[in-house]
Design a protein around this motif. Sequence first.
Motif, PDB file in Angstrom:
ATOM      1  N   THR A  54       0.833  -1.200   0.000  1.00  0.00           N
ATOM      2  CA  THR A  54       0.000   0.000   0.000  1.00  0.00           C
ATOM      3  C   THR A  54       0.869   1.252   0.000  1.00  0.00           C
ATOM      4  OG1 THR A  54      -1.706  -1.179   1.226  1.00  0.00           O
ATOM      5  CG2 THR A  54      -1.803   1.217   1.274  1.00  0.00           C
ATOM      6  N   ASP A 338     -10.048   0.995   4.789  1.00  0.00           N
ATOM      7  CA  ASP A 338      -8.973   0.056   4.459  1.00  0.00           C
ATOM      8  C   ASP A 338      -8.408   0.292   3.064  1.00  0.00           C
ATOM      9  OD1 ASP A 338      -8.531  -1.453   6.663  1.00  0.00           O
ATOM     10  OD2 ASP A 338      -9.691  -3.188   6.044  1.00  0.00           O
ATOM     11  N   ASP A 342      -6.220   7.834  -0.597  1.00  0.00           N
ATOM     12  CA  ASP A 342      -4.816   8.176  -0.360  1.00  0.00           C
ATOM     13  C   ASP A 342      -4.719   9.302   0.653  1.00  0.00           C
ATOM     14  OD1 ASP A 342      -2.148   8.550  -0.428  1.00  0.00           O
ATOM     15  OD2 ASP A 342      -2.010   9.093  -2.545  1.00  0.00           O
ATOM     16  N   VAL A 349      -1.277   4.569  12.531  1.00  0.00           N
ATOM     17  CA  VAL A 349      -2.485   3.752  12.554  1.00  0.00           C
ATOM     18  C   VAL A 349      -2.542   3.042  13.906  1.00  0.00           C
ATOM     19  CG1 VAL A 349      -3.595   1.683  11.624  1.00  0.00           C
ATOM     20  CG2 VAL A 349      -2.684   3.404  10.075  1.00  0.00           C
ATOM     21  N   ARG A 364      -3.674  -2.337   6.844  1.00  0.00           N
ATOM     22  CA  ARG A 364      -4.023  -1.181   7.669  1.00  0.00           C
ATOM     23  C   ARG A 364      -2.787  -0.377   8.049  1.00  0.00           C
ATOM     24  NH1 ARG A 364      -9.099  -3.475  11.393  1.00  0.00           N
ATOM     25  NH2 ARG A 364     -10.571  -3.409   9.653  1.00  0.00           N
ATOM     26  N   ARG A 367      -1.797   2.327   5.641  1.00  0.00           N
ATOM     27  CA  ARG A 367      -2.548   3.591   5.516  1.00  0.00           C
ATOM     28  C   ARG A 367      -1.753   4.751   6.115  1.00  0.00           C
ATOM     29  NH1 ARG A 367      -4.605   2.549   1.602  1.00  0.00           N
ATOM     30  NH2 ARG A 367      -6.008   4.318   1.695  1.00  0.00           N
ATOM     31  N   HIS A 370       1.948   6.770   3.733  1.00  0.00           N
ATOM     32  CA  HIS A 370       1.427   6.304   2.442  1.00  0.00           C
ATOM     33  C   HIS A 370       2.275   6.844   1.291  1.00  0.00           C
ATOM     34  CE1 HIS A 370      -1.621   5.345  -0.640  1.00  0.00           C
ATOM     35  NE2 HIS A 370      -2.123   4.538   0.263  1.00  0.00           N
ATOM     36  N   SER A 376       5.695   2.923   7.560  1.00  0.00           N
ATOM     37  CA  SER A 376       4.318   2.726   8.010  1.00  0.00           C
ATOM     38  C   SER A 376       4.354   2.328   9.480  1.00  0.00           C
ATOM     39  CB  SER A 376       3.634   1.626   7.185  1.00  0.00           C
ATOM     40  OG  SER A 376       3.451   2.038   5.852  1.00  0.00           O
TER      41      SER A 376
END
Length: 833
Positions: A54, A338, A342, A349, A364, A367, A370, A376
């Motif tokens: 992602t 989910d 963007d 998170v 998740r 997210r 990004h 992340s």
Amino acid sequence: MRIPLRMPTETKPPTPVQIVDRYFESTGRKPFRFQRDAWRAYQNGHSGLVHSATGTGKTLAVWIGPLLKWIRENPDRSQWNPKHPPPLKVLWVTPLRALAGDTENSLRQPLDALEIPWRLESRTGDSKASVKARQLKRLPTAMITTPESLSLMLTHEKLLSQLSGLEAVVVDEWHELLGTKRGVQTELALARLRRLNPLLRTWGVSATLGNLDQALESLVGLNPPTESQIVRGYTKKKLKLESVIPKRVDRFPWSGHIGTKMVPQVAELIESVNSTLVFANTRSQTEIWYQQILQQRPEWAGQIAIHHGSLDTSVRRWVEDGLRNGSLRAVVCTSSLDLGVDFTAVDLVVQIGSPKGAARLLQRAGRSGHQPDAISRLAFVPTNAIELIELAAAQDAIKAGHLEARPMLNQPLDVLAQHAITVAIGGGFESRELLDEIRTTVAYQTVTDQEWQWVLDFVVRGGNSLTAYPDFHCVKIVDGRYQLTDRRMITNHRMNIGTIVSDAAMQVKFQKGKTLGTAEESFLSKLNAGDRFLFAGRLVSMLRIRDNVAYVKLAKGKPDTVPRWMGGRMPLSTELSAALREKISEAAEGKLIGREMKSLRGLLELQQRWSSIPKSDELLIEKIKTRDGYQIFVFPFEGRLVHEGLAALLAYRISRFKATSFSMACNDHGFVLQSPHDIDIATAISRGVLRTKDLIDDILQCMNSTEMAKRQFRQIARVAGLIQPGYPGQRKTASHLQASSNLFFDVFTQYDPENLLLVQSRREVLDFQLEANRMRSALQRISDSRIVIEMPERVTPLAFPLLVDKLRERVSSETLADRIARMQAELEQAASA
């Protein structure tokens, strides 16, 4: 920013690739190797699946290919006329219509920067009627749509000539559609598009998926006319997972015990960054956590928000805009955030409770940060202490690359019947021609001539049982061609096309008219006037229900209840179950690796002292006598749905040779059977209660399979067109739809027992509600395991949460929390003795 065709010192125009490279430079980036690989494959006429984490540039990997091809084929820029855009070239299919606006913005940026004169539009259920009417005359150059709207377009014969000129179709978030009826609906639509243009390029975009080869085959079909490939991007994005460990880990945890006690620590996390997504597993949890965070930080009113699928579209869009522009500090949400949208501004998170799967946790986490080179960051908040083992297991699964596969659906005939009617409206078909077409899909590659004939018979005259009823004579055969020309039936089909079947919902509105969202009829219909409940982040009280709308007003005080939506339970994945058993096996050998496992040292040591910790090749069973009866605790660690089936199966098999009654409770780690009689479980096992033989027959006997099949049949009947939800503003109630589908179910059962929709309903109950295949695998694994039967004097740490779940069902004069606190105190006193 516009990208100049030629730099001042250049003597010749740049190549298409140089033009695209300059676009990337203008955004401060360079194309990744996997993006160039995808563009090259597209130029060569290939199809493919782009698989990358992602936020790593998947969208541009598939979007730039068609743009490069067009620039190369149209080098004379003076001929580019935005007033006369090219005809349809690219169809972009997104799983959620709520994502269409964000997708359109993402695709429009390079279009505008490169000054390519394409017309880009969306066509979903949210599109204006005037836009749809204009598109029926001439489709845009590139169009964003949903599986349902794509099927709807196939009913318009006048669009087929434009669709035949389609160059490429892109299916976004293919991992979300894969293994669902919407995915099967998409497969059928893609097969139709390939029939219209055999050289069609088909591309998919996916993240966090285990079975990539199957995913690609389902996307491009069997024996595709063009070469296809998997383009792998960044599958291991920089990831920082951390646990919010309670300051004191109780040795006797129970589900929901920690929960909102962790709100102060979560609030500190939110305060430490600019923007946070707080994911909960159910819509009910989001309502509770939003209120709890707001109570902890009342000054954050207006800076935090709530987002889930039952809120009104306007509310969700306001929240999404707030995330984009950075005006919101935090959003408490479900899986509604989910996918796809963007939010580069999100720094952190927070996951409340077990994600039930390594892939979902990874999705998740992505997210936040990004962007390809960003980290992340995800913080995990357990709702009970044992969930910390699940996080440790999920981290191991992610490191090992053991992500969940999406199981394929095998020829759901309700979807095929709907598709046959769709094609019959959109110009009609010949039987053998359409059969050959659907057999190019993975879902229907093995459909037999007899099954296909049954589907044709069903759409023409309603099958064997409904021949006497003209309302079910949909399709006519004219000169060997199957067509549907009845205007009323066409309208009905178009209004109800698709495979999304949810429980009947009512709108929730303020009495002055503002819509908050929807809640299920089964919940709202039980409320009395004045009852207070949390909804859309507010405390409201019921005024009245009129015309299938629940009118409410703002209230004060404490809520009497929180809406509970069906489908909130997520099963523990097979892969995470296996990883969970490995972590527990490590603990049995004294290995506590990682902060999560070390924080549970006291709990695990006490479990070992009073009973045992099962190794990966062992099944632990505990027999304990309490004041409520004789308890048998079984710990397969296979997930709640499997345990529900296993508990019912064992109770049924034991009762066949020992007259007794059972009550039961289940969680993701095990189940408990309570009986007024002492059960010799060792003898029961020796007599085969854990055997795989006769499994399906015994499941159907022990579960209320007929009622379950009836509920499943309502969904099948809806998709196949037997029952209609009604027109907008005149939707039928859930009880009305259930009564209608029950009537069909009973008629078919009595007069047409071999009806293939009946057969499908029973198969779906076994596959989806009871997870029969996983039950069989679990029993086979158990048969190869050593059975460890312990008889502890007291309830153990592993058994305690199951005992609490059992207590929830009882009516007691003392509150559940008080009763549990007293039990914990007694057990802690015994543990410290």
